[in-house]
Design an enzyme around this catalytic site. Structure first.
Site, short mmCIF file in Angstrom:
data_model
loop_
_atom_site.label_atom_id
_atom_site.label_comp_id
_atom_site.label_asym_id
_atom_site.label_seq_id
_atom_site.Cartn_x
_atom_site.Cartn_y
_atom_site.Cartn_z
N ARG A 107 0.85 -1.20 0.00
CA ARG A 107 0.00 0.00 0.00
C ARG A 107 0.88 1.23 0.00
NH1 ARG A 107 -4.86 0.53 4.18
NH2 ARG A 107 -3.18 0.88 5.63
N THR A 111 -1.52 7.45 -0.80
CA THR A 111 -2.75 7.28 -1.60
C THR A 111 -3.58 6.10 -1.08
OG1 THR A 111 -1.69 5.72 -3.10
CG2 THR A 111 -1.53 8.07 -3.67
N ASP A 203 -0.36 -3.05 12.13
CA ASP A 203 0.18 -3.42 10.82
C ASP A 203 0.60 -4.89 10.85
OD1 ASP A 203 2.21 -3.94 8.77
OD2 ASP A 203 2.03 -1.80 8.33
N ASP A 206 4.30 -5.77 9.84
CA ASP A 206 5.28 -5.36 10.85
C ASP A 206 5.20 -6.27 12.08
OD1 ASP A 206 6.28 -3.34 9.31
OD2 ASP A 206 5.08 -1.76 10.25
C1 PRP Z 1 -1.35 -4.75 4.46
C2 PRP Z 1 -2.11 -6.04 4.44
C3 PRP Z 1 -2.84 -5.98 3.13
C4 PRP Z 1 -3.13 -4.51 3.00
C5 PRP Z 1 -4.58 -4.30 3.36
O1 PRP Z 1 -0.21 -4.83 3.68
O2 PRP Z 1 -1.31 -7.18 4.59
O3 PRP Z 1 -2.08 -6.46 2.03
O4 PRP Z 1 -2.29 -3.82 3.93
O5 PRP Z 1 -4.95 -3.00 3.18
P1 PRP Z 1 -6.00 -2.56 2.07
O6 PRP Z 1 -7.18 -3.47 2.19
O7 PRP Z 1 -6.32 -1.14 2.45
O8 PRP Z 1 -5.35 -2.63 0.71
P2 PRP Z 1 0.86 -3.64 3.57
O9 PRP Z 1 0.55 -2.80 2.37
O10 PRP Z 1 0.95 -2.94 4.88
O11 PRP Z 1 2.18 -4.40 3.20
P3 PRP Z 1 3.05 -5.44 4.08
O12 PRP Z 1 2.31 -6.74 4.08
O13 PRP Z 1 4.32 -5.52 3.30
O14 PRP Z 1 3.24 -4.88 5.47
N1 URA Z 2 -2.96 -3.18 6.82
C1 URA Z 2 -2.63 -3.64 8.04
O1 URA Z 2 -1.63 -4.35 8.20
N2 URA Z 2 -3.40 -3.29 9.09
C2 URA Z 2 -4.50 -2.52 8.95
O2 URA Z 2 -5.18 -2.24 9.95
C3 URA Z 2 -4.82 -2.04 7.66
C4 URA Z 2 -4.04 -2.41 6.62
#
Ligand code: PRP
Ligand code: URA
Length: 212
Positions: A107, A111, A203, A206
Site C-alpha cells: 500500500r 494514496t 500493521d 510489521d
Molecule cells: C497490508 C495487508 C494488506 C493490506 C490491506 O499490507 O497485509 O495487504 O495492507 O490494506 P487494504 O485493504 O487497504 O489494501 P501492507 O501494504 O501494509 O504491506 P506489508 O504486508 O508488506 O506490510
Molecule cells: N494493513 C494492516 O496491516 N493493518 C491494517 O489495519 C490495515 C491495513
C-alpha cells in the site's frame, strides 16, 4: 456463519476468539503473533477444505480391502506479500499438496493504493481452486487488485481468506468481485483516517516480521 454481507462468512470458533485476542494485544511479540496466525490459519483451512471434492479408490488395510478417499481438486494458495506469508504454513499443514503462488503488493501510505512489485503463480492457476490469503482486508484495495491480477492470468475459481475484515473492504471486494467468497476470522468496526482497521491489530506485516 453468515453476516450482513452476503459475500462474507465469519468463522465463529472459540479458539479463533482466543487467538484473535493474542493478535490484537499490542504487547504480543512477533514469535507469539506468528504462532497465533498459524493456528487461526489451520481453522480457516479446515473450513475452506470442507468444499473440496474427493474420489474413492481401493486400498488394503492389514486385514482386508476397503475404500479410501483422495482429494481431486487442485488448490493454489496465493499469499499477498508480505503479511500473507504468515498464513501459508498453517494452510499448507492442512491442505498439504497445495501449490503456492506469490503476489507482492504494497500500500502506498499516502494514496492507500496498492502497488505491485512481484508476481509468480503455478501453471495450473486457471484450473485450480485459488485461495488468496492476506490477514487484513482494510480498504480492500490490495485484495481487489490481487484478484484482478489473478483473473488476468487466467484464474477462474477464486476465494479470499483473511484474519480481520473491515466493512469498507468487504463492500469494495463485493463491488469488484461479487462472485468471490470471503472467509474471515473477525469482522471489525471501521477504518481510521489512515486506513487502519479499528479495533484491528495494527500493521500485520510489521507485527509478523518484527519490523515495527
Ligand atoms: C497490508 C495487508 C494488506 C493490506 C490491506 O499490507 O497485509 O495487504 O495492507 O490494506 P487494504 O485493504 O487497504 O489494501 P501492507 O501494504 O501494509 O504491506 P506489508 O504486508 O508488506 O506490510
Ligand atoms: N494493513 C494492516 O496491516 N493493518 C491494517 O489495519 C490495515 C491495513
Amino acid at each position: 456463519m453468515t453476516t450482513q454481507f452476503p459475500n462474507f462468512f465469519l468463522i465463529d470458533h472459540p479458539l479463533i476468539k482466543r487467538d484473535m485476542t493474542v493478535l490484537r494485544d499490542y504487547s504480543t511479540p512477533p514469535e507469539i503473533f506468528r504462532e497465533a496466525v498459524k493456528r487461526i490459519s489451520h481453522i480457516l483451512a479446515v473450513e475452506i477444505s470442507k468444499d473440496l471434492n474427493t474420489a474413492e479408490f481401493e486400498i488394503e488395510t492389514p486385514l482386508e480391502k476397503t475404500i479410501g478417499f483422495k482429494i481431486i481438486d487442485e488448490v493454489v494458495l496465493v499469499p499477498v506479500l508480505r503479511a500473507g506469508l504468515g498464513m501459508v504454513t498453517g494452510f499448507l499443514e492442512i491442505i498439504t499438496d497445495a501449490k503456492v503462488g506469490h503476489i507482492g503488493l504494497q500500500r502506498d501510505e499516502t494514496t492507500l493504493k496498492p502497488v505491485e512489485y512481484y508476481y509468480k503463480t503455478p501453471k495450473n492457476i486457471n484450473t485450480a481452486k485459488v485461495i488468496l490469503v492476506d490477514p487484513m482486508l482494510a480498504t480492500g484495495g490490495s485484495a481487489t487488485e490481487a484478484l484482478n491480477y489473478l483473473k488476468k492470468r487466467g484464474a477462474k475459481n477464486l476465494m479470499f481468506a483473511c484474519l480481520v475484515a473491515a466493512p469498507e473492504g468487504i463492500k469494495k471486494l463485493n463491488a469488484h468481485h461479487p462472485e468471490v467468497k470471503i472467509i474471515g476470522a473477525a469482522l471489525d468496526r471501521e477504518l481510521n483516517n489512515k486506513g487502519y482497521i479499528l479495533p484491528g491489530l495494527g500493521d500485520a506485516g510489521d507485527r509478523t516480521f518484527g519490523t515495527l
